[in-house]
Motif scaffolding. Structure first.
Motif, PDB file in Angstrom:
ATOM      1  N   ALA A  10       0.814  -1.218   0.000  1.00 19.03           N
ATOM      2  CA  ALA A  10       0.000   0.000   0.000  1.00 19.03           C
ATOM      3  C   ALA A  10       0.847   1.267   0.000  1.00 19.03           C
ATOM      4  CB  ALA A  10      -0.937  -0.002   1.199  1.00 19.03           C
ATOM      5  N   LYS A  11       2.061   1.190   0.550  1.00 21.36           N
ATOM      6  CA  LYS A  11       2.889   2.388   0.662  1.00 21.36           C
ATOM      7  C   LYS A  11       3.840   2.569  -0.509  1.00 21.36           C
ATOM      8  CE  LYS A  11       2.304   2.685   5.581  1.00 21.36           C
ATOM      9  NZ  LYS A  11       2.894   2.710   6.891  1.00 21.36           N
ATOM     10  N   ASN A  12       3.786   1.650  -1.472  1.00 21.01           N
ATOM     11  CA  ASN A  12       4.594   1.826  -2.693  1.00 21.01           C
ATOM     12  C   ASN A  12       4.027   2.978  -3.514  1.00 21.01           C
ATOM     13  OD1 ASN A  12       5.998  -0.587  -2.059  1.00 21.01           O
ATOM     14  ND2 ASN A  12       6.256  -0.968  -4.240  1.00 21.01           N
ATOM     15  N   ASP A  13       4.842   3.510  -4.382  1.00 20.06           N
ATOM     16  CA  ASP A  13       4.374   4.534  -5.301  1.00 20.06           C
ATOM     17  C   ASP A  13       4.623   4.043  -6.721  1.00 20.06           C
ATOM     18  OD1 ASP A  13       3.361   6.849  -6.363  1.00 20.06           O
ATOM     19  OD2 ASP A  13       5.213   7.990  -6.078  1.00 20.06           O
ATOM     20  N   PRO A  14       3.649   3.502  -7.402  1.00 16.68           N
ATOM     21  CA  PRO A  14       2.244   3.402  -7.025  1.00 16.68           C
ATOM     22  C   PRO A  14       1.970   2.166  -6.160  1.00 16.68           C
ATOM     23  CG  PRO A  14       2.529   2.559  -9.234  1.00 16.68           C
ATOM     24  CD  PRO A  14       3.879   3.053  -8.785  1.00 16.68           C
ATOM     25  N   PRO A  15       0.857   2.189  -5.409  1.00 17.72           N
ATOM     26  CA  PRO A  15       0.476   1.021  -4.612  1.00 17.72           C
ATOM     27  C   PRO A  15       0.236  -0.179  -5.535  1.00 17.72           C
ATOM     28  CG  PRO A  15      -0.860   2.932  -4.036  1.00 17.72           C
ATOM     29  CD  PRO A  15      -0.081   3.297  -5.256  1.00 17.72           C
TER      30      PRO A  15
END
Length: 176
Positions: free
Chosen positions: A149-154
């Motif tokens: 969830a905290k990746n960019d993008p999730p």
């Protein structure tokens, strides 16, 4: 990037042990189950079909990464006649808010399609990513899904793995 790669490399043995353990084992709890006899290409096609089925269970709009399954060895077996198939791919929801929905749908839908949920919950990483691990005894396959969830993008990161295949008599493992 180096930190993520290192963390993935360190987590891989644990993930593979988890995925290929539990219900998929036969006599020995550390043994990878037999997936039967197949050519590398046919087994790869079957793995891609299995991954597509998982993709269809996600049930939210988004995009999957463009990756193909690959062949690797079966630990402790003759590399000319035994192999496994891995298919690692990612799913990027159209909206970040759909990431939770996608993970909950997978948790519910996998169980309805012959998968046994082995574990579900946050990992020990700083981000406390939600991990879902499931085995499909009929398909002799396992999947580990990580909700990032905290990746960019999730995204959802999916690792699908087969049991050990044996090539038909007179043939060799084709690597790709």
């Amino acid at each position: 990037m180096k930190i993520r790669l290192s963390a993935c490399v360190l987590a891989l043995p644990l993930t593979l042990t988890t995925i290929t353990g539990c219900g998929m084992t036969e006599k020995d709890s550390d043994a990878t189950p037999s997936a039967g006899t197949s050519t590398s290409r046919d087994a790869s096609d079957a793995m891609e079909k299995l991954s597509s089925g998982i993709y269809n269970m996600i049930g939210v709009k988004g995009k999957a990464s463009d990756s193909r399954p690959f062949v690797t060895e079966c630990s402790g077996k003759d590399t000319k006649t035994y192999f496994r198939i891995f298919h690692w791919w990612s799913f990027y929801p159209a909206s970040a808010k759909d990431l939770d929905v996608a993970m909950e749908r997978l948790k519910a839908e996998l169980s309805k399609h012959g998968w046994k949920i082995i574990s579900y919950g946050p990992d020990t990483s700083k981000n406390r990513n939600i991990n879902l691990t499931a085995d499909n005894d009929q398909q002799k396959a396992g999947v580990n899904i990580v909700q990032m969830a905290k990746n960019d993008p999730p995204k959802l990161s999916l690792h699908v793995v087969s049991g050990c295949y044996k090539v038909p008599d007179g043939q060799k493992v084709e690597s790709f």
